[in-house]
Design a protein around this motif. Structure first.
Motif, PDB file in Angstrom:
ATOM      1  N   SER A  57       0.877  -0.958   0.040  1.00 23.54           N
ATOM      2  CA  SER A  57       0.026  -0.064  -0.001  1.00 23.54           C
ATOM      3  C   SER A  57       0.991   1.119  -0.084  1.00 23.54           C
ATOM      4  CB  SER A  57      -1.104   0.099   1.374  1.00 23.54           C
ATOM      5  OG  SER A  57      -0.288   0.083   2.244  1.00 23.54           O
ATOM      6  N   ASP A  82      -4.801   4.330  -9.431  1.00 16.88           N
ATOM      7  CA  ASP A  82      -4.636   3.729  -8.115  1.00 16.88           C
ATOM      8  C   ASP A  82      -5.135   4.425  -6.722  1.00 16.88           C
ATOM      9  OD1 ASP A  82      -2.741   1.104  -8.475  1.00 16.88           O
ATOM     10  OD2 ASP A  82      -1.615   2.833  -9.506  1.00 16.88           O
ATOM     11  N   LYS A 100      -4.631   1.478  -1.880  1.00 17.03           N
ATOM     12  CA  LYS A 100      -4.669   0.599  -0.863  1.00 17.03           C
ATOM     13  C   LYS A 100      -3.877  -0.843  -1.015  1.00 17.03           C
ATOM     14  CE  LYS A 100      -9.379   2.290  -0.113  1.00 17.03           C
ATOM     15  NZ  LYS A 100     -10.841   1.860  -0.102  1.00 17.03           N
ATOM     16  N   SER A 101      -3.692  -1.052  -2.026  1.00 18.14           N
ATOM     17  CA  SER A 101      -2.708  -2.014  -2.331  1.00 18.14           C
ATOM     18  C   SER A 101      -1.994  -1.868  -3.770  1.00 18.14           C
ATOM     19  CB  SER A 101      -3.502  -3.605  -2.383  1.00 18.14           C
ATOM     20  OG  SER A 101      -4.355  -3.387  -3.754  1.00 18.14           O
TER      21      SER A 101
END
Length: 440
Positions: A26, A198, A201-202
């Motif tokens: 993240s 994006d 969060k990941s």
């Protein structure tokens, strides 16, 4: 002493950039841009006895894989825009009108700031305004647009490029006449341009927008006597863009939505030999889907290494401009919409038909280093082939099928250059309060 060492170490971590903030992948997103995305299955119900598909028209009796549409909604805090993609042959004017109305109503996007694009799929359904399926598509688009708008969250955008290997030019000049022939020496654009959105969060992107250049006509008519499908593939399909999209989404565990934009593919097709070429089988479509999907995944993966994250902008301004111009035609002027949509440094420029590959290269040259260009065909209309002026003297399929005259090429360049100037916003003219001050 210990406090000093702690501060020194913490500053070193900060200097590494966002990727160093969390070992689980993240990273912080500090951006004015919000985005939301949704996808919807729009495959028509297959009636008993089958139905016809368009592109290379043929009768099909089954469905290999879904026909989809996707909606990406973007908002910079002042301006809201949307990109809608379809697994269809064309962005027909009636489809564009219905899509803009549905997305505008459901997601609050001004209709003139909605880009509607088709993959140019040759194995999908046609679109008849007012039909039961057309009404179903509109209802599903409203649902998808509402879902995308309600799920908007801050994002940054990563960019990358890679290449595919399955495309080839299909024009060859022999004795002064252009013929349909696979031509490895002809102009081609094998680049794949990839935007990833994006939320940090990941390492899984919220949405992926890929632009490639090739006719989606793997599943099409075969040449005489070539098994197993001499009359064309008997099932409906989204062709290689759909296969690539599933590959990409599978890599990310189904947690991303992949969208395909078609570039200037008027004279670019799959490299399948034959007389003039054969219909694909499962091995061929896996080759193409994984080739494109792999190229996109490579570009996606590179664009989130810490050095790339560190140079991403945190401010993205959305600007759009569109114009309907009368392009010079063989019989009469051809009304054509062209659009510029700029999202931060990324500039999408659209044409409403099938531009030959040279258009993309030339338009990119007009932009120079003022923005990152993505030249999109098959968007906001469907006028047919858009051939270069140089193609007309030697003839061939593209200029003969085009409704345009050779003079249309320069009008397209002038219009798109002007639209780019409007949304890029840098100044080329000397402004003065008094006209006489500009003399000399």
């Amino acid at each position: 002493m210990m406090r000093s060492m702690f501060l020194t170490g913490w500053l070193a971590v900060l200097a590494l950039g966002p990727a160093a903030w969390a070992e689980d992948g993240s990273f912080p997103v500090d951006s004015n841009l919000k985005a939301g995305v949704a996808r919807v299955d729009i495959t028509p119900e297959m009636p008993e006895g089958g139905m016809d598909v368009v592109g290379h028209p043929r009768h099909v009796e089954g469905i290999r894989d879904p026909i989809r549409a996707e909606v990406l909604v973007l908002d910079d805090g002042e301006t809201r825009a949307a990109i809608v993609t379809f697994d269809l042959l064309g962005a027909w004017s009636s489809l564009v009108e219905a899509t803009r109305s549905a997305v505008s109503e459901a997601a609050g996007v001004p209709s003139d700031q909605i880009l509607v694009a088709a993959s140019h799929n040759h194995s999908g359904p046609g679109y008849t305004p007012g039909s039961a399926w057309a009404e179903e598509v509109t209802a599903k688009l409203k649902q998808a647009a509402s879902e995308a708008a309600s799920g908007m969250r801050p994002v940054t955008i990563g960019y990358g490029e890679d290449e595919i290997t399955f495309s080839i030019n299909r024009r060859k000049v022999i004795n002064g006449q252009a013929v349909v022939r696979l031509n490895p020496d002809g102009p081609n654009d094998r680049r794949v341009k990839v935007l990833r959105f994006d939320d940090g969060k990941s390492l899984t992107p919220m949405a992926v927008l890929m632009l490639g250049v090739c006719h989606p006509c793997f599943f099409t008519w075969g040449d005489d006597g070539t098994p197993p499908y001499p009359n064309g593939y008997p099932n409906m399909s989204a062709d290689f863009p759909g296969e690539a999209r599933r590959y990409i989404e599978a890599v990310y565990g189904g947690e991303t939505t992949a969208m395909f934009l078609q570039g200037c593919a008027g004279d670019i097709r799959p490299n399948l030999p034959g007389l003039p070429y054969r219909c694909a089988d499962e091995a061929d479509i896996q080759w193409a889907g994984r080739d494109l999907g792999g190229a996109v995944v490579r570009a996606l993966s590179r664009s989130v290494v810490r050095e790339q994250l560190k140079v991403r902008p945190s401010y993205y301004r959305i600007r759009s401009a569109r114009e309907v111009v009368d392009l010079p035609g063989k019989r009469e002027p051809v009304p054509s919409e062209m659009m510029a949509l700029k999202i931060g440094p990324y500039l999408l420029l659209t044409m409403p038909g099938e531009p030959m590959v040279e258009f993309g290269f030339h338009i990119e040259g007009l932009i120079a280093d003022r923005a990152v260009p993505l030249v999109v065909g098959y968007a906001n209309g469907n006028i047919g082939y858009i051939a270069t002026a140089a193609a007309y003297p030697v003839g061939g399929y593209e200029p003969e099928m085009s409704p345009l005259s050779p003079q249309a090429e320069e009008v397209i360049y002038t219009t798109l250059d002007d639209l780019a100037n409007q949304v890029i916003g840098d100044v080329f003219r000397v402004f003065s309060k008094r006209e006489e001050e500009q003399e000399d």
